[in-house]
Design a protein around this motif. Structure first.
Motif, PDB file in Angstrom:
ATOM      1  N   ALA A 148       2.520   1.502  -3.381  1.00  0.00           N
ATOM      2  CA  ALA A 148       1.578   1.831  -4.451  1.00  0.00           C
ATOM      3  C   ALA A 148       1.363   3.324  -4.555  1.00  0.00           C
ATOM      4  O   ALA A 148       1.291   3.880  -5.665  1.00  0.00           O
ATOM      5  CB  ALA A 148       0.245   1.117  -4.204  1.00  0.00           C
ATOM      6  N   TYR A 149       1.250   3.988  -3.445  1.00  0.00           N
ATOM      7  CA  TYR A 149       1.020   5.444  -3.449  1.00  0.00           C
ATOM      8  C   TYR A 149       2.185   6.178  -4.102  1.00  0.00           C
ATOM      9  O   TYR A 149       1.996   7.121  -4.875  1.00  0.00           O
ATOM     10  CB  TYR A 149       0.814   5.927  -2.012  1.00  0.00           C
TER      11      TYR A 149
ATOM     12  N   ALA B  24      -2.300  -4.449  -5.095  1.00  0.00           N
ATOM     13  CA  ALA B  24      -2.077  -4.098  -6.499  1.00  0.00           C
ATOM     14  C   ALA B  24      -3.377  -4.151  -7.294  1.00  0.00           C
ATOM     15  O   ALA B  24      -3.613  -3.319  -8.191  1.00  0.00           O
ATOM     16  CB  ALA B  24      -1.044  -5.044  -7.114  1.00  0.00           C
TER      17      ALA B  24
ATOM     18  N   SER C 136      -5.713  -1.083  -5.685  1.00  0.00           N
ATOM     19  CA  SER C 136      -5.164   0.274  -5.699  1.00  0.00           C
ATOM     20  C   SER C 136      -4.579   0.662  -7.045  1.00  0.00           C
ATOM     21  O   SER C 136      -4.625   1.832  -7.439  1.00  0.00           O
ATOM     22  CB  SER C 136      -4.081   0.413  -4.622  1.00  0.00           C
ATOM     23  N   LEU C 137      -3.974  -0.302  -7.748  1.00  0.00           N
ATOM     24  CA  LEU C 137      -3.286   0.013  -9.001  1.00  0.00           C
ATOM     25  C   LEU C 137      -3.919  -0.654 -10.216  1.00  0.00           C
ATOM     26  O   LEU C 137      -3.384  -0.529 -11.325  1.00  0.00           O
ATOM     27  CB  LEU C 137      -1.806  -0.404  -8.896  1.00  0.00           C
ATOM     28  N   GLU C 138      -4.991  -1.396  -9.991  1.00  0.00           N
ATOM     29  CA  GLU C 138      -5.711  -2.086 -11.067  1.00  0.00           C
ATOM     30  C   GLU C 138      -4.803  -3.032 -11.849  1.00  0.00           C
ATOM     31  O   GLU C 138      -4.864  -3.137 -13.074  1.00  0.00           O
ATOM     32  CB  GLU C 138      -6.355  -1.066 -12.019  1.00  0.00           C
ATOM     33  N   ILE C 139      -3.944  -3.720 -11.089  1.00  0.00           N
ATOM     34  CA  ILE C 139      -3.098  -4.773 -11.669  1.00  0.00           C
ATOM     35  C   ILE C 139      -3.708  -6.115 -11.262  1.00  0.00           C
ATOM     36  O   ILE C 139      -3.790  -6.429 -10.074  1.00  0.00           O
ATOM     37  CB  ILE C 139      -1.649  -4.675 -11.162  1.00  0.00           C
TER      38      ILE C 139
ATOM     39  N   ILE D  92       5.572  -2.360  -8.595  1.00  0.00           N
ATOM     40  CA  ILE D  92       5.213  -2.837  -7.253  1.00  0.00           C
ATOM     41  C   ILE D  92       5.490  -4.328  -7.124  1.00  0.00           C
ATOM     42  O   ILE D  92       5.773  -4.839  -6.041  1.00  0.00           O
ATOM     43  CB  ILE D  92       3.720  -2.541  -6.948  1.00  0.00           C
TER      44      ILE D  92
ATOM     45  N   ALA E 115       2.506   5.197  -8.017  1.00  0.00           N
ATOM     46  CA  ALA E 115       1.435   5.744  -8.843  1.00  0.00           C
ATOM     47  C   ALA E 115       1.744   7.179  -9.274  1.00  0.00           C
ATOM     48  O   ALA E 115       1.313   7.624 -10.350  1.00  0.00           O
ATOM     49  CB  ALA E 115       0.116   5.697  -8.079  1.00  0.00           C
TER      50      ALA E 115
ATOM     51  N   ASN F 142       3.426   1.813 -11.894  1.00  0.00           N
ATOM     52  CA  ASN F 142       2.609   0.899 -11.084  1.00  0.00           C
ATOM     53  C   ASN F 142       3.122  -0.532 -11.093  1.00  0.00           C
ATOM     54  O   ASN F 142       3.121  -1.220 -10.070  1.00  0.00           O
ATOM     55  CB  ASN F 142       1.159   0.914 -11.587  1.00  0.00           C
TER      56      ASN F 142
ATOM     57  N   TYR G 124       0.828  -1.212   0.000  1.00  0.00           N
ATOM     58  CA  TYR G 124       0.000   0.000   0.000  1.00  0.00           C
ATOM     59  C   TYR G 124       0.863   1.263   0.000  1.00  0.00           C
ATOM     60  O   TYR G 124       0.589   2.225  -0.723  1.00  0.00           O
ATOM     61  CB  TYR G 124      -0.936  -0.018   1.211  1.00  0.00           C
TER      62      TYR G 124
END
Length: 366
Positions: A180-181, A279, A282-285, A192, A184, A189, A177
């Motif tokens: 990720a911030y 992921a 938060s990152l759409e992985i 990560i 991004a 992304n 988390y």
């Protein structure tokens, strides 16, 4: 206590009962102008150590202010108790009230260094005994208490899996988390996966597992051996011809050393799952993208390095725990003291060895 002035002397007549109850109700004594003070115990009925402690403190204060004092008409049994308490009061007073000097500091520091060095030598001898016993057992496997070994594997490692799984998952989530911030903001992304994969498998999972095992199992080993000393079980084993290194130490050390890689594998998986969850949300992985990148970015050597650390950490934790257990004295307080030392020492040396491994492997190019 009655004050009476005679010539250049001030006589305090002590009477009645002087115990912890009566002494607690006394008010502070007013010092006379006469420099010679006499305590007359002719009418004293009873005095305990609390009353004697009061007089010793009073006499010490008088001495510091330049007064002269003496005791008269003291019964023999009271005089003996005074003498005993005064002996110990002096040592207490000197050790706590004298001003510390630079010499005292370096003297205490030197003592600590010598004691620590002696303890280190003892521990190295203990490690040597364990290694010798291991080789001896390899030559004659029948000497290994296999049932005790399996018991300690289950109790020390398998039963610890739930808390290790939860801890690893949460640490993986927190690390991912926070990463990720930051990633991004730079549009990186996908990295990560690299961050989570390498840090979790190489450092976090082995370290978290070792710390949890140290807090949970090291304390257990030390307490178990301490209780065995309290109940004279170890002495009984020696009398019956059983060696403590084979009967007590080896099953515990082997159990943690061999079970730790399995624990670390579970911690690896849960840490990565935590990273996948973050992921994804938060990152759409997606999980498939994460695992695909994981195979490309995370080399096998990182996982192997984490697994190599695991048995070393297990061996270290179990050795320290057993070593501290044999220091336990025949008091319940001693169990608490050495259990605490066991956990603190185990966690410290796990972190220290992890730092040494990181520096060495980085310099070696791994």
């Amino acid at each position: 206590m009655i004050k009476d002035i005679k010539n250049q002397e001030c006589v305090f007549s002590v009477f009645g009962i002087w115990d912890k109850t009566s002494v607690g109700k006394l008010e502070k004594l007013d010092f006379p102008t006469q420099k010679n003070i006499i305590f007359d115990f002719a009418n004293l009925d009873f005095i305990d150590t609390a009353g004697i402690r009061y007089f010793l403190a009073l006499e010490n204060e008088l001495k510091q202010k330049g007064f002269e004092f003496s005791r008269v008409n003291l019964k023999s049994e009271h005089a003996k108790l005074f003498e005993l308490c005064q002996k110990h009061y002096k040592s207490f007073h000197n050790s706590h009230e004298n001003k510390k000097t630079i010499k005292d500091f370096f003297e205490n520091l030197g003592k600590k260094v010598v004691e620590s060095f002696a303890l280190l030598v003892q521990f190295l001898n203990f490690i040597g005994l364990i290694i010798y016993t291991c080789f001896k057992t390899l030559l004659n496997p029948k000497k290994l208490r296999f049932r005790a070994f399996l018991y300690h594997v289950e109790n020390s490692a398998i039963n610890a899996l739930p808390i290790i799984m939860l801890t690893s998952l949460l640490v993986g989530v927190v690390l991912a988390y926070q990463a990720a911030y930051q990633l991004a903001q730079f549009g990186a992304n996908i990295y990560i996966v690299d961050l989570m994969g390498i840090s979790a498998t190489r450092e976090l999972a082995p370290l978290i597992s070792a710390i949890v095992i140290a807090g949970r199992s090291a304390s257990s080993y030390t307490a178990q051996i301490g209780v065995m000393k309290l109940t004279d079980e170890i002495d009984a084993m020696k009398t019956m011809g059983f060696k403590e290194s084979e009967f007590i130490i080896l099953p515990r050390v082997l159990a943690l050393a061999l079970a730790m890689p399995l624990v670390v594998i579970v911690a690896d998986i849960l840490s990565i799952i935590g990273g996948i969850v973050v992921a994804w949300f938060s990152l759409e992985i997606s999980a498939s993208e994460f695992m695909s990148r994981f195979k490309e970015a995370v080399e096998l050597k990182h996982i192997i390095i984490g697994l190599i650390k695991a048995p070393i950490f297990g061996f270290l934790i179990a050795s320290i725990a057993c070593f501290r257990g044999f220091f336990v004295q025949k008091t319940t307080e001693s169990i608490g003291v050495y259990t605490t030392k066991s956990v603190v020492n185990a966690i410290f040396w796990v972190i220290a060895f992890d730092a040494i491994f990181s520096v060495f492997l980085t310099k070696a190019g791994f």
